[in-house]
Write a protein that holds these residues in place. Sequence first.
Motif, mmCIF file in Angstrom:
data_model
loop_
_atom_site.group_PDB
_atom_site.id
_atom_site.type_symbol
_atom_site.label_atom_id
_atom_site.label_comp_id
_atom_site.label_asym_id
_atom_site.label_seq_id
_atom_site.Cartn_x
_atom_site.Cartn_y
_atom_site.Cartn_z
ATOM 1 N N LEU A 13 0.820 -1.218 0.000
ATOM 2 C CA LEU A 13 0.000 0.000 0.000
ATOM 3 C C LEU A 13 0.851 1.264 0.000
ATOM 4 O O LEU A 13 0.469 2.276 -0.597
ATOM 5 N N GLU A 14 2.010 1.206 0.645
ATOM 6 C CA GLU A 14 2.854 2.397 0.762
ATOM 7 C C GLU A 14 3.736 2.637 -0.459
ATOM 8 O O GLU A 14 3.989 3.794 -0.824
ATOM 9 N N SER A 15 4.188 1.554 -1.106
ATOM 10 C CA SER A 15 5.223 1.705 -2.124
ATOM 11 C C SER A 15 4.874 1.162 -3.502
ATOM 12 O O SER A 15 5.563 1.490 -4.471
ATOM 13 N N ILE A 16 3.851 0.350 -3.610
ATOM 14 C CA ILE A 16 3.498 -0.221 -4.912
ATOM 15 C C ILE A 16 2.223 0.402 -5.463
ATOM 16 O O ILE A 16 2.168 0.792 -6.637
ATOM 17 N N VAL A 17 1.197 0.506 -4.629
ATOM 18 C CA VAL A 17 -0.070 1.107 -5.066
ATOM 19 C C VAL A 17 0.140 2.584 -5.365
ATOM 20 O O VAL A 17 0.754 3.305 -4.576
ATOM 21 N N LYS A 18 -0.367 3.036 -6.487
ATOM 22 C CA LYS A 18 -0.244 4.441 -6.880
ATOM 23 C C LYS A 18 -1.291 5.279 -6.151
ATOM 24 O O LYS A 18 -2.381 4.789 -5.831
ATOM 25 N N PRO A 19 -0.958 6.543 -5.885
ATOM 26 C CA PRO A 19 -1.872 7.395 -5.099
ATOM 27 C C PRO A 19 -3.275 7.486 -5.675
ATOM 28 O O PRO A 19 -4.249 7.610 -4.917
ATOM 29 N N GLU A 20 -3.387 7.431 -6.993
ATOM 30 C CA GLU A 20 -4.700 7.581 -7.610
ATOM 31 C C GLU A 20 -5.514 6.286 -7.612
ATOM 32 O O GLU A 20 -6.707 6.293 -7.956
ATOM 33 N N GLN A 21 -4.901 5.178 -7.218
ATOM 34 C CA GLN A 21 -5.607 3.903 -7.201
ATOM 35 C C GLN A 21 -6.442 3.747 -5.928
ATOM 36 O O GLN A 21 -6.035 4.187 -4.852
ATOM 37 N N SER A 22 -7.572 3.110 -6.071
ATOM 38 C CA SER A 22 -8.407 2.798 -4.913
ATOM 39 C C SER A 22 -8.649 1.299 -4.868
ATOM 40 O O SER A 22 -8.639 0.623 -5.903
ATOM 41 N N GLY A 23 -8.854 0.802 -3.675
ATOM 42 C CA GLY A 23 -9.056 -0.630 -3.521
ATOM 43 C C GLY A 23 -9.149 -0.995 -2.058
ATOM 44 O O GLY A 23 -9.355 -0.124 -1.199
ATOM 45 N N PRO A 24 -8.965 -2.271 -1.730
ATOM 46 C CA PRO A 24 -9.110 -2.738 -0.347
ATOM 47 C C PRO A 24 -8.126 -2.065 0.607
ATOM 48 O O PRO A 24 -6.997 -1.736 0.242
ATOM 49 N N THR A 25 -8.558 -1.887 1.845
ATOM 50 C CA THR A 25 -7.689 -1.370 2.898
ATOM 51 C C THR A 25 -6.738 -2.475 3.363
ATOM 52 O O THR A 25 -6.849 -3.636 2.947
ATOM 53 N N LEU A 26 -5.824 -2.123 4.261
ATOM 54 C CA LEU A 26 -4.904 -3.113 4.804
ATOM 55 C C LEU A 26 -5.662 -4.258 5.458
ATOM 56 O O LEU A 26 -5.360 -5.440 5.213
ATOM 57 N N GLU A 27 -6.640 -3.944 6.287
ATOM 58 C CA GLU A 27 -7.404 -4.995 6.958
ATOM 59 C C GLU A 27 -8.165 -5.843 5.956
ATOM 60 O O GLU A 27 -8.256 -7.078 6.115
ATOM 61 N N GLU A 28 -8.696 -5.230 4.917
ATOM 62 C CA GLU A 28 -9.423 -5.980 3.887
ATOM 63 C C GLU A 28 -8.477 -6.873 3.093
ATOM 64 O O GLU A 28 -8.822 -8.012 2.748
ATOM 65 N N LEU A 29 -7.273 -6.379 2.804
ATOM 66 C CA LEU A 29 -6.280 -7.198 2.107
ATOM 67 C C LEU A 29 -5.886 -8.408 2.945
ATOM 68 O O LEU A 29 -5.761 -9.519 2.422
ATOM 69 N N LEU A 30 -5.678 -8.187 4.229
ATOM 70 C CA LEU A 30 -5.315 -9.288 5.121
ATOM 71 C C LEU A 30 -6.419 -10.342 5.176
ATOM 72 O O LEU A 30 -6.137 -11.553 5.186
#
Length: 221
Positions: A65-82
């Motif tokens: 989320l910090e280094s790969i996902v681009k700022p303009e992208q939206s998607g699952p949160t950290l808890e949702e990804l886990l």
Amino acid sequence: MKHALSDYKTLVFDCDGVVLNSNRVKTNAFYKAALPYGEAAAEALVEYHVRHGGISRYRKFAHFLESIVKPEQSGPTLEELLKRYADNVCDGLMSCKISPDLERLKEATASSRWLIVSGGDQTELRRVFTARGIDHFFDGGIFGSPNSKDEILNRELTTGNIQQPALFLGDSKYDYQASSAAGLDFVFLTGWTEMVNYDTWVSNENLTSAINLGVFTDLYS
């Protein structure tokens, strides 16, 4: 290895790629969890995951989320990804191959205490090991994230649960780094590792290696 196998008071095992043939299960789960952010992002996470074998899912998804996902992208949160990851990985852990050599190695190290120290989720690991009937091998405990391997090893050494001489059996660079920092000897298991060009690294580090626990038992007991 600095000692004969029978001289080790403690054996510490990584889980994925050592006790369970589950590396591919978890790689696929990372990809599927991250896919809402697109194939390129999911593939980048998989590449990071493979390069950092043994590090917890919490750190990997935080990096994603910090280094790969681009700022303009939206998607699952950290808890949702886990949660997506855990849902995807559960069935695989219950069906993947277990090392068939645990019983024979246990007989060869009857006086040793056994522990699991894994990057996998601790609650998940304990549930899977109990359900699959292999928890009894690990009389020293089954430990995992959110604590890191470094933290677990230091804690268990401090409490006396890990007695020296101790040996760590792993399949990643992080396993070697964490065990060395804690003063444990190390053996690299090659058969199920996802590490690229591991043979060159093993040679350069002058490490003891074996394709699986059975070959290791035959060679060193």
